[in-house]
Design a protein around this motif. Sequence first.
Motif, PDB file in Angstrom:
ATOM      1  N   SER A  14       0.821  -1.120  -0.036  1.00 21.13           N
ATOM      2  CA  SER A  14       0.007  -0.014   0.082  1.00 21.13           C
ATOM      3  C   SER A  14       0.916   1.326  -0.012  1.00 21.13           C
ATOM      4  N   PHE A  15       2.241   1.251   0.447  1.00 25.69           N
ATOM      5  CA  PHE A  15       3.088   2.171   0.085  1.00 25.69           C
ATOM      6  C   PHE A  15       3.012   2.808  -1.279  1.00 25.69           C
ATOM      7  N   TRP A  16       2.872   1.829  -2.122  1.00 23.79           N
ATOM      8  CA  TRP A  16       3.019   2.260  -3.278  1.00 23.79           C
ATOM      9  C   TRP A  16       1.783   2.397  -3.901  1.00 23.79           C
ATOM     10  N   THR A  17       0.799   1.585  -3.782  1.00 23.14           N
ATOM     11  CA  THR A  17      -0.295   1.678  -4.333  1.00 23.14           C
ATOM     12  C   THR A  17      -1.235   2.908  -3.924  1.00 23.14           C
ATOM     13  N   SER A  18      -1.146   3.152  -2.522  1.00 27.71           N
ATOM     14  CA  SER A  18      -1.679   4.559  -2.193  1.00 27.71           C
ATOM     15  C   SER A  18      -1.359   5.756  -3.060  1.00 27.71           C
ATOM     16  N   ASN A  19      -0.103   5.728  -3.336  1.00 27.33           N
ATOM     17  CA  ASN A  19       0.380   6.889  -4.261  1.00 27.33           C
ATOM     18  C   ASN A  19      -0.284   6.801  -5.524  1.00 27.33           C
ATOM     19  N   LEU A  20      -0.432   5.696  -6.111  1.00 28.67           N
ATOM     20  CA  LEU A  20      -1.139   5.342  -7.463  1.00 28.67           C
ATOM     21  C   LEU A  20      -2.635   5.907  -7.346  1.00 28.67           C
ATOM     22  N   ALA A  21      -3.352   5.381  -6.244  1.00 24.93           N
ATOM     23  CA  ALA A  21      -4.581   5.900  -6.183  1.00 24.93           C
ATOM     24  C   ALA A  21      -4.863   7.026  -6.042  1.00 24.93           C
ATOM     25  N   PHE A  22      -4.255   7.821  -5.119  1.00 25.15           N
ATOM     26  CA  PHE A  22      -4.230   9.228  -4.967  1.00 25.15           C
ATOM     27  C   PHE A  22      -4.138   9.931  -6.327  1.00 25.15           C
ATOM     28  N   LYS A  23      -3.311   9.567  -6.832  1.00 22.52           N
ATOM     29  CA  LYS A  23      -2.796  10.097  -8.308  1.00 22.52           C
ATOM     30  C   LYS A  23      -4.060  10.146  -9.047  1.00 22.52           C
ATOM     31  N   PHE A  24      -4.695   8.860  -9.110  1.00 25.37           N
ATOM     32  CA  PHE A  24      -6.044   8.652  -9.864  1.00 25.37           C
ATOM     33  C   PHE A  24      -7.115   9.770  -9.404  1.00 25.37           C
ATOM     34  N   PHE A  25      -7.263   9.715  -8.102  1.00 28.15           N
ATOM     35  CA  PHE A  25      -8.163  10.613  -7.440  1.00 28.15           C
ATOM     36  C   PHE A  25      -7.984  11.975  -7.928  1.00 28.15           C
ATOM     37  N   TRP A  26      -6.705  12.464  -7.858  1.00 29.75           N
ATOM     38  CA  TRP A  26      -6.224  13.792  -8.370  1.00 29.75           C
ATOM     39  C   TRP A  26      -6.441  14.101  -9.690  1.00 29.75           C
ATOM     40  N   GLN A  27      -6.437  13.293 -10.444  1.00 29.89           N
ATOM     41  CA  GLN A  27      -6.555  13.420 -11.752  1.00 29.89           C
ATOM     42  C   GLN A  27      -8.219  13.478 -12.127  1.00 29.89           C
ATOM     43  N   LEU A  28      -8.929  12.540 -11.075  1.00 34.25           N
ATOM     44  CA  LEU A  28     -10.390  12.768 -11.218  1.00 34.25           C
ATOM     45  C   LEU A  28     -10.756  14.354 -10.854  1.00 34.25           C
ATOM     46  N   ASN A  29      -9.928  14.829 -10.025  1.00 34.37           N
ATOM     47  CA  ASN A  29     -10.439  16.157  -9.835  1.00 34.37           C
ATOM     48  C   ASN A  29      -9.687  17.287 -10.790  1.00 34.37           C
ATOM     49  N   GLY A  30      -9.060  16.658 -11.875  1.00 32.03           N
ATOM     50  CA  GLY A  30      -8.736  17.730 -12.972  1.00 32.03           C
ATOM     51  C   GLY A  30      -7.529  17.963 -12.674  1.00 32.03           C
ATOM     52  N   LEU A  31      -6.664  17.599 -11.622  1.00 29.44           N
ATOM     53  CA  LEU A  31      -5.451  17.964 -11.543  1.00 29.44           C
ATOM     54  C   LEU A  31      -4.397  16.874 -11.990  1.00 29.44           C
ATOM     55  N   THR A  32      -3.098  17.392 -11.736  1.00 34.50           N
ATOM     56  CA  THR A  32      -1.954  16.364 -12.138  1.00 34.50           C
ATOM     57  C   THR A  32      -0.897  16.407 -11.309  1.00 34.50           C
ATOM     58  N   SER A  33      -0.466  17.546 -10.770  1.00 32.21           N
ATOM     59  CA  SER A  33       0.591  17.564  -9.676  1.00 32.21           C
ATOM     60  C   SER A  33       0.447  16.977  -8.379  1.00 32.21           C
ATOM     61  N   ALA A  34       0.276  15.703  -8.171  1.00 28.99           N
ATOM     62  CA  ALA A  34      -0.240  15.015  -7.046  1.00 28.99           C
ATOM     63  C   ALA A  34       1.130  14.706  -6.346  1.00 28.99           C
ATOM     64  N   GLN A  35       1.213  15.412  -4.867  1.00 33.01           N
ATOM     65  CA  GLN A  35       2.133  15.203  -3.954  1.00 33.01           C
ATOM     66  C   GLN A  35       2.344  13.540  -3.616  1.00 33.01           C
ATOM     67  N   HIS A  36       3.419  13.373  -3.077  1.00 28.58           N
ATOM     68  CA  HIS A  36       3.608  11.890  -2.423  1.00 28.58           C
ATOM     69  C   HIS A  36       2.758  11.684  -1.153  1.00 28.58           C
ATOM     70  N   VAL A  37       2.263  10.544  -1.094  1.00 26.83           N
ATOM     71  CA  VAL A  37       1.134  10.465   0.351  1.00 26.83           C
ATOM     72  C   VAL A  37       2.002   9.296   1.260  1.00 26.83           C
ATOM     73  N   PRO A  38       2.213   9.872   2.306  1.00 26.61           N
ATOM     74  CA  PRO A  38       2.525   8.841   3.161  1.00 26.61           C
ATOM     75  C   PRO A  38       1.648   7.780   3.853  1.00 26.61           C
ATOM     76  N   ILE A  39       1.980   6.693   4.459  1.00 22.02           N
ATOM     77  CA  ILE A  39       0.953   5.294   4.737  1.00 22.02           C
ATOM     78  C   ILE A  39       0.263   6.213   6.012  1.00 22.02           C
TER      79      ILE A  39
END
Lengths: 250, 540
Positions: B300-325
């Motif tokens: 989940s260290f890795w997948t959380s960031n992937l999912a967050f990036k996906f959510f952020w793109q749903l929001n219409g944004l691209t520059s997602a920051q790193h998400v800690p566990i």
Amino acid sequence: MSKSNIIKVQQLSKHYENHKILENIDLDIFESDFTVIMGPSGAGKSTLLQNISTMDKPTSGKVIFNQQDLTQFTDKKLSQFRKKDIGFIFQSFNLIEHLSVLENVCLPGLLLKSESKQQVIQRAKQLLTGLGLDGHMDQAITHLSGGQKQRVAIARSLINQPKILFADEPTGALDSTAGIEVLDSLTLNNQNGQTIVMVTHDLKAALRADRILFIKDGKIFGDRNFTPYDASQIKARRTEIESWLQEMGW
Amino acid sequence: MRKIIKSLIMGQKTFMVTIALLTFVSALTSMTILTAYRANISQYRSAYRTDQLPDVLVKMDNDNDITTGIKSLKNVKNVTSKVGIVSQVMAKNDENVALFISNDVSNLNLKVPDNHKIILSSYLKSSDNFKVGDTFKIGQQQLTVQGFYDDHLLGSPLFKYKQGIVSKETMQILQSQKGQQKSQLAFVNAVKKAENSSNLLSDYPDRLQADLIYDKGYIQKAYTMLPTIVALVIILAAVFLFGICLFVMRFALLSGIDKDRQKIATFKTLGMTNRQVNLAYVMSYLGSNLVGLFGAVVASFWTSNLAFKFFWQLNGLTSAQHVPINIIIVSIITLIMVGFSTIIILLSLRPVGSISPAAAFQGSQSKVISSSGHLKLTKSKMPLQIALAFKDYRQKIGHYMTFTLVISLFVFLSLMIMTLNQGFKGKINGLFGLPSVDLIMQTPNDTLRHESLQKINTITPIKSSGYNQETKILLSKDVIPVHRYSQIPHEIKVLSGHQPKQSKDLLLSSNLMKTLHLSVGQTVRVKTVTNDSCWYVSNN
């Protein structure tokens, strides 16, 4: 010198649903005796063995050991009794397939936890060597012959130096040679003071007995003591036991 | 104990692996989604604070000075405005995109683009396939895409206007083009948060022409609702998957205990208590669970960031920051899963207590204990056929249940997505708190539109109004307004033909088709003020 009893069975009955398997059995098992239970199929031999060895609970009656009624023991006290005071040998060996020979023998010793692991392993090795299995200790159970498996089971049953050894048709699944090896091992242990109670329908096994109980229709039909086993007197002993069994209706 | 566990589970390796895998997938999914979802909300909030987005955003399509007018209203703390033009642009996926084009880069931390070039909101890059170097025309002016930027305000897929930034010179050229409508955006901050943002403008003289395109509550929902829906569906799937895992666990335990009856009895003859046998099972099955959980935490260290990036793109944004566990989320999920697994394991271990050591004697177990799968024909009061059918059902249900549950999962999720899709269709504005459209007028006359709005307002107060840019075309003697939509509104039903796909496709009302005696596929000559071209009737 009179023998002291190690187990006293009083008015033991066992019923399955409405079927009476054992009916009001009174019995004493004496220390250092090699007691053999015989009888026709369905007579209740194994049921009697299971009930006096606490493997099964009687419908009524008492099984007294050390002045305590085993039928009233809790699961915890019974398990302690099984670990410490008795050993069991099954017809089908009941060894744990995924463990090695040595691990199988050590298992009851490790469960008892009265000695260190090293001490248990040491004694297991001694037992296996004494039974002629010193070259098989690390082998898987599946690689052993039937006779070897039963000798492993004997070693396992003896690891905690039990007061009584119960055996249910120990030669039943073995060929003649292997059966004799197993009986020799049991006889040797009995001669060293080990109390043995054995169920069998094999005459060769019965020859080793000091005492034979003949069960019929859930009751003790005959109970006779014999002189201790002596291989040189085997023919006379066979004749004596055969004639007695014939009297019993064998 | 380790060796006892080994001997008890050796015959159930497939089940143990299945349990570990199902736990891994369900734990990973839930940890990933919840961590990413929490991060999405917190990063949105920090972005909101950083960018100091307004409470209310109003669009006006006139030349009046809106700043002074709105600032004089009570409850209004401050107002800034931005001037630009609204124009439709055809995206690569053949959909029209409403662009608000401006040369104002204040609060955007953006370098002004070169002349005849445009910097677009990053949403257009991901959703409409725009890329650097693409060109399109606004009127007669060709613009080249110079780059993209993240826009928390006008970048979301839920806003009807996406922003484009041009240089001052390019802006002047665009504004000077004939027919281009000047638009203004007013960024309004309230003294205190208004319960209903339309109340903020209740005293505004030009209220009837003001199009309320955003308020604070709206953007909050806009930025969190899509991820919420996605997260909810995925979490439900994870819960369902864990349910399957628990089922497999129970089935494996019950069948394993039944199969290992003689082995368990042998352990008992060797002196093991019920508690010790149970402990061996609990340790082995919980062990499988914990292996899956541990794997899930690491992954989940890795997948959380992937999912967050996906959510952020749903929001219409691209520059997602790193998400800690998220330790709290991981701990809660672990506790819940271990708790439920323990309960199921303990419930499934009940038969262990009923196994007598006598079952170790070969052939005698049926005499002592009748397992759940055995049929007691002597005691059964059911007719034989029913009893046999019942036994067959009990034996087979276990084999097929896992497969059935997995199929059910997909059916369940498909139905849920279809239901959500139907439920949200055409209701986005209402769901997010924006006024829904109660009335649509068609008129080429601005004065008439204004008078009409005033008359309606005397009967029932108008909260907000706005109008789409339209082109008037002359067909025979009639002036027909031509609407350009980014998407055909769902209230317009296609009766025949298809929706306009090519640039010269035309969708006509069935009444007009009858009036002009036209049919699908025919070509009509369209004369506009600036153009004279042929159009193809694509629909009726």
